[in-house]
Write a protein that holds these residues in place. Structure first.
Motif, short mmCIF file in Angstrom:
data_model
loop_
_atom_site.label_atom_id
_atom_site.label_comp_id
_atom_site.label_asym_id
_atom_site.label_seq_id
_atom_site.Cartn_x
_atom_site.Cartn_y
_atom_site.Cartn_z
N ARG A 182 47.24 43.95 27.74
CA ARG A 182 47.63 44.33 29.10
C ARG A 182 48.07 43.10 29.88
O ARG A 182 47.31 42.14 30.01
CB ARG A 182 46.44 45.00 29.81
CG ARG A 182 45.92 46.23 29.09
CD ARG A 182 44.69 46.81 29.79
NE ARG A 182 43.62 45.81 29.95
CZ ARG A 182 42.77 45.48 29.00
NH1 ARG A 182 42.86 46.03 27.79
NH2 ARG A 182 41.84 44.58 29.22
N ILE A 183 49.28 43.14 30.40
CA ILE A 183 49.79 42.09 31.27
C ILE A 183 49.81 42.68 32.68
O ILE A 183 50.71 43.45 33.02
CB ILE A 183 51.20 41.63 30.84
CG1 ILE A 183 51.18 41.19 29.38
CG2 ILE A 183 51.71 40.52 31.74
CD1 ILE A 183 52.55 40.91 28.80
N SER A 184 48.83 42.34 33.47
CA SER A 184 48.59 43.03 34.74
C SER A 184 48.85 42.12 35.94
O SER A 184 48.47 40.94 35.95
CB SER A 184 47.15 43.53 34.79
OG SER A 184 46.76 43.88 36.09
N GLU A 185 49.49 42.70 36.95
CA GLU A 185 49.60 42.03 38.24
C GLU A 185 48.21 42.00 38.88
O GLU A 185 47.39 42.91 38.68
CB GLU A 185 50.57 42.80 39.12
CG GLU A 185 50.76 42.23 40.51
CD GLU A 185 51.61 43.12 41.39
OE1 GLU A 185 52.19 42.62 42.35
OE2 GLU A 185 51.67 44.34 41.10
N SER A 186 47.92 40.99 39.66
CA SER A 186 46.62 40.88 40.32
C SER A 186 46.48 41.94 41.42
O SER A 186 47.46 42.32 42.05
CB SER A 186 46.43 39.49 40.91
OG SER A 186 46.40 38.51 39.90
N PHE A 187 45.28 42.39 41.62
CA PHE A 187 44.96 43.27 42.74
C PHE A 187 43.88 42.60 43.59
O PHE A 187 43.22 41.66 43.14
CB PHE A 187 44.48 44.64 42.24
CG PHE A 187 43.26 44.59 41.37
CD1 PHE A 187 41.98 44.52 41.92
CD2 PHE A 187 43.37 44.60 39.98
CE1 PHE A 187 40.85 44.47 41.12
CE2 PHE A 187 42.24 44.54 39.17
CZ PHE A 187 40.98 44.47 39.74
N ARG A 188 43.70 43.10 44.78
CA ARG A 188 42.70 42.53 45.68
C ARG A 188 41.92 43.66 46.34
O ARG A 188 42.50 44.57 46.94
CB ARG A 188 43.34 41.64 46.74
CG ARG A 188 42.33 40.92 47.62
CD ARG A 188 43.00 39.96 48.60
NE ARG A 188 42.04 39.22 49.38
CZ ARG A 188 41.41 38.13 48.98
NH1 ARG A 188 41.68 37.62 47.79
NH2 ARG A 188 40.52 37.51 49.76
N LEU A 189 40.60 43.61 46.20
CA LEU A 189 39.73 44.59 46.82
C LEU A 189 38.83 43.90 47.84
O LEU A 189 38.32 42.80 47.58
CB LEU A 189 38.85 45.27 45.76
CG LEU A 189 39.58 46.08 44.70
CD1 LEU A 189 38.62 46.56 43.64
CD2 LEU A 189 40.30 47.26 45.32
N PRO A 190 38.63 44.51 49.01
CA PRO A 190 37.76 43.90 50.02
C PRO A 190 36.37 43.63 49.45
O PRO A 190 35.82 44.44 48.71
CB PRO A 190 37.71 44.98 51.12
CG PRO A 190 38.96 45.77 50.93
CD PRO A 190 39.22 45.78 49.46
N PHE A 191 35.83 42.46 49.73
CA PHE A 191 34.49 42.04 49.32
C PHE A 191 34.41 41.71 47.83
O PHE A 191 33.78 40.74 47.45
CB PHE A 191 33.44 43.11 49.68
CG PHE A 191 33.50 43.54 51.11
CD1 PHE A 191 33.15 42.65 52.13
CD2 PHE A 191 33.92 44.80 51.45
CE1 PHE A 191 33.21 43.04 53.45
CE2 PHE A 191 33.98 45.21 52.77
CZ PHE A 191 33.63 44.32 53.77
N TYR A 192 35.05 42.51 46.96
CA TYR A 192 35.03 42.21 45.53
C TYR A 192 35.90 41.01 45.23
O TYR A 192 35.57 40.17 44.39
CB TYR A 192 35.50 43.43 44.74
CG TYR A 192 35.56 43.20 43.25
CD1 TYR A 192 34.41 43.26 42.47
CD2 TYR A 192 36.77 42.91 42.62
CE1 TYR A 192 34.47 43.04 41.09
CE2 TYR A 192 36.84 42.70 41.25
CZ TYR A 192 35.69 42.76 40.50
OH TYR A 192 35.75 42.54 39.15
N GLY A 193 37.05 40.91 45.90
CA GLY A 193 37.93 39.77 45.72
C GLY A 193 39.18 40.08 44.92
O GLY A 193 39.55 41.23 44.71
N ARG A 194 39.81 39.02 44.43
CA ARG A 194 41.07 39.13 43.70
C ARG A 194 40.79 39.12 42.20
O ARG A 194 40.00 38.32 41.71
CB ARG A 194 41.98 37.95 44.08
CG ARG A 194 43.42 38.07 43.57
CD ARG A 194 44.23 36.87 44.07
NE ARG A 194 45.63 36.96 43.67
CZ ARG A 194 46.56 37.61 44.35
NH1 ARG A 194 46.22 38.21 45.49
NH2 ARG A 194 47.80 37.66 43.94
#
Length: 223
Positions: A182-194
């Motif tokens: 899997r070649i995935s773009e980064s995601f960002r979740l509040p509190f959990y982070g990037r």
């Protein structure tokens, strides 16, 4: 002269019809067309891998058309989940559950498609989404609304190439086993982070459908 021409013409027609009748009696079929086969199937493949160093499970579904046992094109979708350490003060418990899904266009060139064992190179191009589930006191995972009843959620772009070994069990059943990355773009979740879901996964799957519609039937000689 006219009578002679008429007689020759009638004789020619008679001989032609007789020859066609004889050919019909001597042969079952004559077909010089190129034999192109088609197929369509529904596939189910459980996969196992890692996300951010932690174990992860994947479930993949595919619906695809198979062109002449050489190339597949269709749609692919996967669900995934992975327990991750809870490094925040927002969520309860010592871990959270990263849950999401992704899907898109499925392409798969096939080598040696007419043999019992063949090799293919699947490629999925698409996008997905991910969220966080909180561990409750009873041990179950569930969504927890944040401020203003919002939830942790983000989307990402993904490309997933791989290599498969295909076992052509019958014209209706095919088994696949392989590895993907899997070649995935980064995601960002509040509190959990990037973060991202990059990584390898291996799987064993089952395809059910018809893989050789239009195949010529074997013709036996008539004695």
């Amino acid at each position: 002269m006219k009578k002679l021409v008429t007689a020759v013409f009638i004789l020619f027609i008679f001989n032609t019809l007789t020859a066609q009748t004889d050919e019909t009696n001597d042969y079952f079929e004559f077909d010089d067309r190129t034999n192109i086969v088609h197929g369509v199937y529904l596939g189910f493949t459980p996969q196992f891998g890692r996300i951010s160093g932690e174990e992860a499970g994947f479930v993949n579904l595919k619906l695809a058309y198979v062109a002449n046992r050489k190339f597949e094109i269709g749609l692919s979708g996967s669900l995934f989940f992975s327990k991750q350490p809870n490094n925040t003060d927002v969520y309860e418990g010592d871990e959270v559950l990263l849950v999401g899904g992704y899907g898109g266009l499925h392409l798969e060139p096939i080598l040696f498609g007419n043999r019992f064992i063949s090799v293919s190179f699947p490629l999925m191009i698409g996008g997905g989404g991910v969220t966080i589930l909180e561990k409750k006191a009873n041990g179950d995972f569930d969504e927890t609304p944040l401020e203003n009843d919002t939830y942790d959620y983000d989307s990402f772009f993904i490309v997933e190439p791989g290599v498969n070994i295909l076992y052509n069990v019958s014209r209706f059943v095919q088994i696949e086993t392989g590895i993907r990355y899997r070649i995935s773009e980064s995601f960002r979740l509040p509190f959990y982070g990037r973060d991202n879901i990059k990584g390898f996964s291996v799987g064993l799957g089952l395809k059910i459908g018809i893989f050789n519609m239009g195949r010529k039937k074997k013709i036996k000689d008539k004695f």
